[in-house]
Design a protein around this motif. Structure first.
Motif, PDB file in Angstrom:
ATOM      1  N   TYR A  45      13.766  11.316   4.628  1.00 53.25           N
ATOM      2  CA  TYR A  45      13.091  12.644   4.479  1.00 53.25           C
ATOM      3  C   TYR A  45      14.256  13.837   4.351  1.00 53.25           C
ATOM      4  O   TYR A  45      15.481  13.766   5.073  1.00 53.25           O
ATOM      5  CB  TYR A  45      12.115  13.072   5.639  1.00 53.25           C
ATOM      6  N   ASP A  46      14.113  14.765   3.471  1.00 57.78           N
ATOM      7  CA  ASP A  46      15.045  15.861   3.123  1.00 57.78           C
ATOM      8  C   ASP A  46      16.336  15.222   2.631  1.00 57.78           C
ATOM      9  O   ASP A  46      17.374  16.019   2.648  1.00 57.78           O
ATOM     10  CB  ASP A  46      15.269  16.610   4.454  1.00 57.78           C
ATOM     11  N   ILE A  81       8.682  13.047  -4.505  1.00 53.35           N
ATOM     12  CA  ILE A  81       8.511  14.379  -4.905  1.00 53.35           C
ATOM     13  C   ILE A  81       9.724  15.124  -4.294  1.00 53.35           C
ATOM     14  O   ILE A  81       9.960  14.808  -3.179  1.00 53.35           O
ATOM     15  CB  ILE A  81       7.343  15.024  -4.361  1.00 53.35           C
ATOM     16  N   THR A 132       9.017  13.313  -0.118  1.00 55.51           N
ATOM     17  CA  THR A 132       8.319  12.065   0.266  1.00 55.51           C
ATOM     18  C   THR A 132       8.421  11.213  -1.004  1.00 55.51           C
ATOM     19  O   THR A 132       8.850  11.478  -2.129  1.00 55.51           O
ATOM     20  CB  THR A 132       6.677  12.316   0.454  1.00 55.51           C
ATOM     21  N   TRP A 133       8.231   9.896  -0.918  1.00 57.17           N
ATOM     22  CA  TRP A 133       8.573   8.894  -2.041  1.00 57.17           C
ATOM     23  C   TRP A 133       7.627   7.565  -1.558  1.00 57.17           C
ATOM     24  O   TRP A 133       6.765   7.683  -0.625  1.00 57.17           O
ATOM     25  CB  TRP A 133       9.965   8.645  -1.813  1.00 57.17           C
ATOM     26  N   THR A 134       7.310   6.889  -2.758  1.00 56.41           N
ATOM     27  CA  THR A 134       6.822   5.609  -2.721  1.00 56.41           C
ATOM     28  C   THR A 134       7.588   4.693  -3.503  1.00 56.41           C
ATOM     29  O   THR A 134       8.152   5.064  -4.552  1.00 56.41           O
ATOM     30  CB  THR A 134       5.329   5.735  -3.171  1.00 56.41           C
TER      31      THR A 134
END
Lengths: 132, 387
Positions: free
Chosen positions: A105-106, A83, A62-64
């Motif tokens: 994602y991934d 993360i 995940t990210w922001t």
């Protein structure tokens, strides 16, 4: 353990990351590997842990994209933090040096190191290219 | 152990309050709580004060003795409790434990923060110190950032949309319209939330609780003594606390908080109750996604149903499960140390029928959930209307 009996796992992690090497600790009792390092095994509670090298390849969980940062990052906004789950299942947070349009994602990533910073703050993630 | 009652509540206006210290704010809230309880200040035999950081915000550490000092009770023992944004809830919990254990009989549990003295970036930095300094903060993580990463994980796992999150903000702003002490009295729309300034993608300005000054206080006494005072008593049915890793990345589940699950479950067990027994809730909506996750983790909704429930209006004041009728952290405001105390004050007033225009009819049992860090500390309380 050092002679003063203080288990300085963070200092060891930072010494290694200053040499562009990612490390964790391996529990000498049950073999569990932990990243970031910690002084007591999360699995068996043994305090007998040793620093070991860690493979920096993983995937983005995940990210922001942070637009309002603290003073130490104020001049870098917007920047991306994510993360990452390493191949051994352990996870780390770090700055993600990948354009926003390519974030998924991934996404396979690999640890990289910020030459401008010291210690734990050096960790960054870049896109893994095949064979890396 | 003795059963415990809460018999008085007090709260300052929440907002940007200008040149005032947090001990003055606590004094105002405490005097209001003592008057509400019918307790004389000479009755107070201990004080607990929840505060994150008088040091950074006001250049004042050692907050605890300042409270009895200003109340004219300089020799009453006073203790500061710091647990990030859960400082207030834990302040009340320690007061309850002290009374339950028989150590004190009349305890003031308060909380306060004076945050608007600093510019926003410095407040963001101060709050980020509640995360792991070495493995998160040094890498640019902020609290909006940590909850944004959870919002994204929740979106991926359960399809929780920006509109669902926005519905939480719209609801809590609507609720605050009926709370004269709330920071915001401003109706907002889903479009406004979704299109407002991006703070930490995907969370916008209106997904975040504000920077707030304020204080709240409650009076805690033994249940058996409640009739000695004029204040209307509610009974403390249970409380429970849990901790988790400092860093978010050290937890397997990024779509909720194990701490909330553990604390809520223990609180239910100790009270002999289940989620269906709860009539009203105040939960820690520091960010919109946090309210959604709290309701799921506490067992009020299945994982992935919390966002839909907000969008469908189920958690509105007139819905099937009223949540954050005070306006929540989102619109009532979030003066860190005061927040958990204000949650308990709101539930106390709702159960006593003293919540004014925002009173929810026929509520008998209420619950609070107060969160610190990225869920590294959680404390829950269950309260019941008295006799």
């Amino acid at each position: 353990m050092t002679e003063d009996r203080i288990n300085r796992v963070i200092e060891k992690y930072e010494e290694e990351i200053n040499n562009n090497k990612l490390t964790g600790v391996k529990c000498q009792s049950c073999g569990h590997v932990m990243v970031p390092p910690r002084p007591v095994c999360r699995q068996c509670r043994s305090p007998d842990v040793e620093i070991v090298p860690i493979d920096g390849r993983g995937k983005l969980l995940t990210w922001t994209i942070i637009h309002v940062g603290p003073p130490s990052y104020e001049n870098q906004v917007p920047y991306t933090v994510g993360i990452v789950e390493l191949e051994n299942g352990e996870r780390l947070t770090g700055i993600v040096d990948i354009p926003a349009t390519e974030l998924t994602y991934d996404l396979p990533v690999v640890a990289d190191f910020d030459a401008e910073r010291e210690g734990a703050a050096r960790l960054r993630w870049k896109k893994a290219v095949s064979g890396q | 152990m003795r059963d415990v009652a809460i018999i008085g509540t007090g709260m300052t206006k929440f907002g940007s309050l200008g040149r005032v210290t947090s001990r003055e704010l606590v004094t105002s809230a405490a005097l209001e709580a003592m008057e509400d309880a019918g307790v004389a200040s000479s009755d107070i035999d201990a004080v607990y004060i929840g505060q994150l950081s008088g040091d950074i915000f006001e250049h004042q550490m050692h907050a605890a003795p300042g409270i009895p000092d200003y109340l004219g009770l300089p020799n009453v023992p006073s203790t500061r409790v710091e647990a990030a944004c859960a400082s207030g809830g834990l302040s009340v919990m320690h007061a309850i434990m002290a009374v339950a254990g028989g150590f004190y009989d009349t305890v003031l549990a308060a909380g306060a923060e004076k945050m608007t003295n600093l510019p926003t970036t410095h407040v963001t930095e101060a709050l980020s110190m509640c995360a792991d300094d070495v493995f998160e903060v040094s890498l640019g993580v902020t609290f909006p950032g940590a909850f944004a990463m959870m919002a994204r994980a929740h979106e991926k796992e359960y399809g929780t949309t920006a509109e669902m999150r926005a519905a939480v903000a719209v609801k809590n702003h609507d609720h605050a319209l009926l709370n004269p002490k709330a920071q915001f009295h401003k109706k907002i729309t889903i479009e406004k939330v979704v299109n407002s300034l991006m703070i930490a993608d995907p969370l916008t300005l209106y997904d975040c609780s504000p920077i707030t000054d304020g204080a709240a206080a409650v009076i805690v006494v033994p249940w058996e003594d409640r009739k000695k005072y004029d204040g209307i008593a509610v009974k403390v049915r249970s409380f429970a606390q849990a901790s988790d890793t400092m860093s978010l990345h050290d937890r397997k589940d990024l779509t909720g908080f194990t701490t909330t699950k553990i604390a809520a479950q223990k609180a239910f067990e100790r009270a002999g109750l289940e989620p269906k027994d709860i009539d009203i809730l105040e939960v820690h909506d520091c960010f919109t996604i946090a309210e959604i996750m709290a309701l799921e983790d506490m067992g009020f909704y299945k994982k992935g149903e919390g966002g839909r429930a907000a969008l469908d209006g189920e958690t509105r004041r007139d819905g099937s499960l009223p949540v954050n009728v005070s306006g929540g952290l989102k619109a009532k405001g979030h003066p860190i140390g005061a927040t958990g105390v204000a949650q308990i004050a709101e539930i106390t007033n709702q159960l006593r029928g003293t919540a004014g225009r925002r009173q929810v009819p026929d509520v008998e049992i209420g619950m609070t959930q107060n969160l610190g860090g990225s869920g590294s500390t959680i404390v829950c309380h269950i309260l019941e209307r008295g006799d």
